[in-house]
Design an enzyme around this catalytic site. Structure first.
Site, PDB file in Angstrom:
ATOM      1  N   GLU A 187      25.738  22.688  -5.710  1.00  6.17           N
ATOM      2  CA  GLU A 187      26.832  22.915  -6.846  1.00  6.17           C
ATOM      3  C   GLU A 187      25.709  21.860  -7.960  1.00  6.17           C
ATOM      4  OE1 GLU A 187      29.883  20.244  -6.865  1.00  6.17           O
ATOM      5  OE2 GLU A 187      30.659  21.057  -8.937  1.00  6.17           O
ATOM      6  N   LYS A 204      33.445  25.527 -14.769  1.00 13.69           N
ATOM      7  CA  LYS A 204      34.288  24.877 -12.740  1.00 13.69           C
ATOM      8  C   LYS A 204      36.085  24.649 -13.992  1.00 13.69           C
ATOM      9  CE  LYS A 204      33.829  20.588 -10.212  1.00 13.69           C
ATOM     10  NZ  LYS A 204      33.729  20.259  -9.254  1.00 13.69           N
ATOM     11  N   CYS A 243      33.711  23.619  -5.412  1.00 11.48           N
ATOM     12  CA  CYS A 243      33.566  22.021  -5.120  1.00 11.48           C
ATOM     13  C   CYS A 243      35.050  21.971  -5.155  1.00 11.48           C
ATOM     14  CB  CYS A 243      32.467  21.250  -5.565  1.00 11.48           C
ATOM     15  SG  CYS A 243      32.410  19.530  -4.795  1.00 11.48           S
TER      16      CYS A 243
HETATM   17  N1  LIG Z   1      32.021  17.607  -6.587  1.00 14.72           N
HETATM   18  C1  LIG Z   1      33.106  17.454  -6.297  1.00 14.72           C
HETATM   19  O1  LIG Z   1      33.902  18.347  -7.049  1.00 14.72           O
HETATM   20  C2  LIG Z   1      33.852  17.028  -5.527  1.00 14.72           C
HETATM   21  C3  LIG Z   1      34.899  16.871  -5.030  1.00 14.72           C
HETATM   22  C4  LIG Z   1      34.952  15.989  -3.946  1.00 14.72           C
HETATM   23  O2  LIG Z   1      34.731  15.463  -3.189  1.00 14.72           O
HETATM   24  C5  LIG Z   1      36.215  16.274  -3.172  1.00 14.72           C
HETATM   25  O3  LIG Z   1      37.209  15.134  -2.384  1.00 14.72           O
HETATM   26  O4  LIG Z   1      37.361  17.528  -3.895  1.00 14.72           O
END
Ligand SMILES: NC(=O)CCC(=O)C(=O)O
Length: 261
Positions: A43, A112, A146
């Site tokens: 990402e 996202k 993510c």
């Molecule tokens: N970059 C992110 O979206 C991190 C997401 C994350 O750490 C989580 O615990 O969910």
């Protein structure tokens, strides 16, 4: 149908797109040497979470990312999942994925959808509102980014279109690595799909990132598992495994959407 996937678990230079772009080709070249059909990046690797400087460093309209990766896809004749990059469109910023085929054609774009407040995305970025659906060697696939994996209803929605692979680029911090592994395995099992999770390594001023990139089969088993170092690894998956699991336990056919609203 077999698909060979390379996972590029890279470190990211904070707020330094030129340094990050300079390191991309070696991963693509190694993936091509390992005969991968597709190489996948983590990402927001162009800038990291240097959000307050996005006006200066985000990729305007994704032009640099598209230019560089289209050329690399053609040069090495390999499909590329760009992970995601910080982009600027008009006066808004996005966390954006591009999927480019082995001829250098752009197949899809995804912003996202669920912004991660703990890392301040909601203060700087605009969320996406569209699905990502594309094919890898004719196999339907989808991609999220993510934090999106914490929303099973979103991944289910994306999977209803017969998707067999879910790609997940990430910058997932070290303290929550057990959740990374568990959530990815759950998304694989419940959607009876392969899941390809690609996390960065290294650190930025606020977080350390845990790597542990992984390819998980539709039963939730790891078929590729990386450690905490920067590296690229490659695995071949057999998509027929999704037919076998779905035939044996017809979760999609057994759904009761009439009760879910
Ligand atoms: N970059 C992110 O979206 C991190 C997401 C994350 O750490 C989580 O615990 O969910």
């Amino acid at each position: 149908m077999k698909i060979t996937i390379s996972v590029a678990q890279m470190d990211v230079s904070f707020g330094k797109p030129a340094e990050n772009f300079a390191r991309i080709e070696s991963f693509v070249a190694q993936a091509a040497t390992e005969q991968a059909d597709i190489v996948v990046f983590p990402e927001m690797w162009n800038t990291g979470y240097d959000l307050s400087r996005f006006n200066d460093i985000a990729d305007v309209n994704g032009l640099q990312t598209l230019h560089v990766f289209k050329a690399l896809a053609q040069k090495y004749h390999i499909m590329i999942h760009t992970g995601s990059v910080a982009t600027k469109r008009g006066n808004q910023f996005f966390n954006t994925t591009y999927i480019i085929d082995e001829n250098g054609e752009l197949l899809s774009t995804y912003d996202k959808v669920h912004l991660f407040g703990l890392m301040h995305e909601d203060e700087f970025l605009t969320p996406g509102s569209k699905k990502d659906q594309f094919e890898v060697k004719g196999v339907p696939a989808t991609s999220v980014i993510c934090y999106d994996i914490r929303f099973p209803e979103w991944l289910r929605t994306l999977s209803l279109n017969d998707s067999r692979i879910i790609f997940v680029p990430a910058e997932w911090p070290t303290p929550r690595m057990p959740q990374w592994r568990t959530l990815l395995a759950a998304r694989a099992i419940e959607n009876q799909s392969f899941v390809v999770g690609v996390n960065r390594v290294g650190a930025d001023p606020e977080n350390r990132f845990g790597g542990n990139s992984v390819v998980i089969d539709p039963l939730g088993n790891n078929v590729l598992y990386l450690g905490h170092e920067e590296e690229l690894k490659t695995v071949t998956i057999d998509i027929n495994a999704t037919d076998k699991v779905r035939g044996f336990m017809p979760v999609f056919a057994d759904r009761r959407p009439d009760l879910y609203e």
